[in-house]
Design an enzyme around this catalytic site. Structure first.
Site, PDB file in Angstrom:
ATOM      1  CB  THR A 131      -1.155   0.092   1.362  1.00 37.53           C
ATOM      2  OG1 THR A 131      -1.500   1.245   1.419  1.00 37.53           O
ATOM      3  CG2 THR A 131      -0.074  -0.029   2.563  1.00 37.53           C
ATOM      4  CG  ASP A 132      -1.167   5.138  -1.093  1.00 35.18           C
ATOM      5  OD1 ASP A 132      -1.624   4.344  -0.259  1.00 35.18           O
ATOM      6  OD2 ASP A 132      -1.658   5.828  -1.701  1.00 35.18           O
ATOM      7  CD  GLU A 133      -3.267   3.635   4.408  1.00 37.45           C
ATOM      8  OE1 GLU A 133      -3.123   3.397   5.741  1.00 37.45           O
ATOM      9  OE2 GLU A 133      -4.501   3.604   4.052  1.00 37.45           O
ATOM     10  CE1 TYR A 156      -3.537  -2.555   5.893  1.00 31.78           C
ATOM     11  CE2 TYR A 156      -3.272  -0.316   5.208  1.00 31.78           C
ATOM     12  CZ  TYR A 156      -3.491  -1.656   4.768  1.00 31.78           C
ATOM     13  OH  TYR A 156      -3.267  -1.932   3.519  1.00 31.78           O
ATOM     14  CE  LYS A 160      -0.118  -4.398   3.016  1.00 37.75           C
ATOM     15  NZ  LYS A 160      -0.048  -5.948   2.376  1.00 37.75           N
TER      16      LYS A 160
END
Ligand code: NAD
Ligand code: DAU
Length: 350
Positions: A131-133, A156, A160
């Site tokens: 993810t970009d997060e 989260y 990741k």
């Protein structure tokens, strides 16, 4: 013959990816491994379940013994790993379950893949979907590139980020062949109605409040889920080993503007009086550690591999709304049972 393990294939993105691979590549054998948590739903794959090149395996990626057994039995030459706990709000309430699935689950798969192939990694691939997060948050300007330093802010995104680091570390340490992609916010059919767009579609249908966190001035970069599946297919076939590719929609929206657009489109479809859904907008307590803005610079995948999104946001949103309106049985079945207590707990104040 490719023997491809797709993890999390009964979830939102995974089900679109499984369908694409099963239908487009009859010479690949596709194994879909999924624990069927609240987010996994085999109804998402009803149309392809009897294809001869498809097999579903129910199981948990954190169960090392079971994972070793299935690698030994099916000799997976390629893994596309999507299984994860994926909702930021749930990670704030229960970080450890995110560590378990996203970190330990990923390392368990890496170990099984390494055990099976370390004597010869030729023509093998471990594809990690991220993810970009992991990059944290942007201010009002700038973009995330593949060289942006990791700076995760939620449990989260920390889980990741950790899983991405492990994949890279297995590449460096053991020579394990991998690629990683980091994608922006997806939307489309079959997304579980805890995420912004399907949650608000469901609430508009039921004339329930639309809980906008904080002042609504948070920005996300939205990508239609089928464009993400095409991007994964492209990187799977054309990506360079040991590389990361960012995937994004070139499509930034402030939450409040997106919600207003959604309200207008829903009012048209439902034949409501103009602006009636907007009246449901309710500003609620902000998400702790809420990232202000995500925006992907997807130049690398565009220039090196020729991928770009095919669907405009208006088209994608319109198809998404139609799907939810035409699939009320799916929506009703996933919003009963446990969902009601999740909802009450998360949105108790409204
Ligand atoms: P999802 O929550 O809809 O689906 C996750 C799937 O994983 C479910 O089918 C669930 O049953 C399965 N699963 C969960 N724990 C498992 C376990 N221990 N063992 C086996 N299966 C398990 O998620 P999604 O939105 O489809 O996201 C898929 C992947 O893409 C995730 O890795 C996520 O981090 C990543 N991602 C998502 C987005 C997005 O906007 N949704 C954007 C970028 C990246
Ligand atoms: O950027 C990619 C990520 O996008 C993925 O890695 C995650 O798996 C996925 O869940 C998504 O994370 P977000 O936190 O951005 O998505 P979500 O739909 O939860 O929220 C989108 C924005 O809307 C965010 O700014 C929070 C806000 N929001 C969300 C909910 C659920 C609200 O204002 N109210 C809500 O009730």
């Amino acid at each position: 013959m490719h023997s491809i393990l797709i993890t999390g294939g009964a979830g939102f993105i995974g089900s679109h990816l499984v369908r694409r691979f099963v239908q487009r590549y009859p010479n690949y054998k596709i194994y879909n491994l999924d624990a069927l948590t609240y987010a996994g739903n085999l109804e998402n794959l009803k149309d392809i379940e009897s294809y001869p090149n498809y097999k579903f395996i129910k199981g948990d990626i954190t169960d090392g013994h079971f994972i070793s057994q299935i690698f030994e039995t099916y000799k997976f030459t390629h893994v596309i790993h999507l299984a994860a706990e994926s909702h930021v709000d749930r990670s704030i309430k229960d970080p450890l379950s995110f560590v378990k699935t996203n970190v330990i689950g990923t390392v368990t798969l890496l170990n099984a893949f390494k055990e099976l192939w370390s004597s010869n990694f030729t023509d093998k691939l471990f594809y990690h979907v991220s993810t970009d997060e992991v990059y944290g948050t942007l201010g009002d300007t700038g973009f995330f590139t593949e060289n942006t330093a990791y700076d995760p802010n939620s449990p989260y995104s920390a889980s990741k980020a950790s899983s991405d680091h492990f994949v890279r570390a297995y590449g460096e340490t053991y020579g394990l062949p991998y690629v990683i992609t980091n994608c922006s916010n997806n939307y489309g059919q079959n997304q579980f109605p805890e995420k912004l767009i399907p949650l608000f579609i469901n609430n508009i249908i039921n004339k329930m409040p639309l809980p906008v966190y904080g002042d609504g001035n948070y920005t996300r970069d939205w990508l239609y889920v089928i464009d993400h599946a095409v991007a994964i297919d492209t990187v799977f076939h054309k990506g360079k080993l040991s590389e990361t590719y960012n995937i994004g929609g070139f499509n930034e929206w402030k939450n409040i503007d997106l919600v207003r657009l959604l309200c207008r489109q829903m009012d048209e479809r439902l034949g409501n009086k103009e602006n009636s859904s907007e009246e449901l907008i309710t500003f609620v307590k902000d998400r702790p550690g809420h990232d202000l803005r995500y925006a992907i610079d997807a130049t690398k995948i565009k220039e090196e591999l020729g991928w770009s999104p095919s669907v405009t946001f208006e088209e994608g949103l319109s198809k998404t709304i139609d799907w939810y309106l035409n699939n009320s049985e799916w929506l009703n079945s996933v919003t009963s049972g446990d969902y009601l207590s999740y909802y009450q707990n998360q949105y108790e104040k409204i």
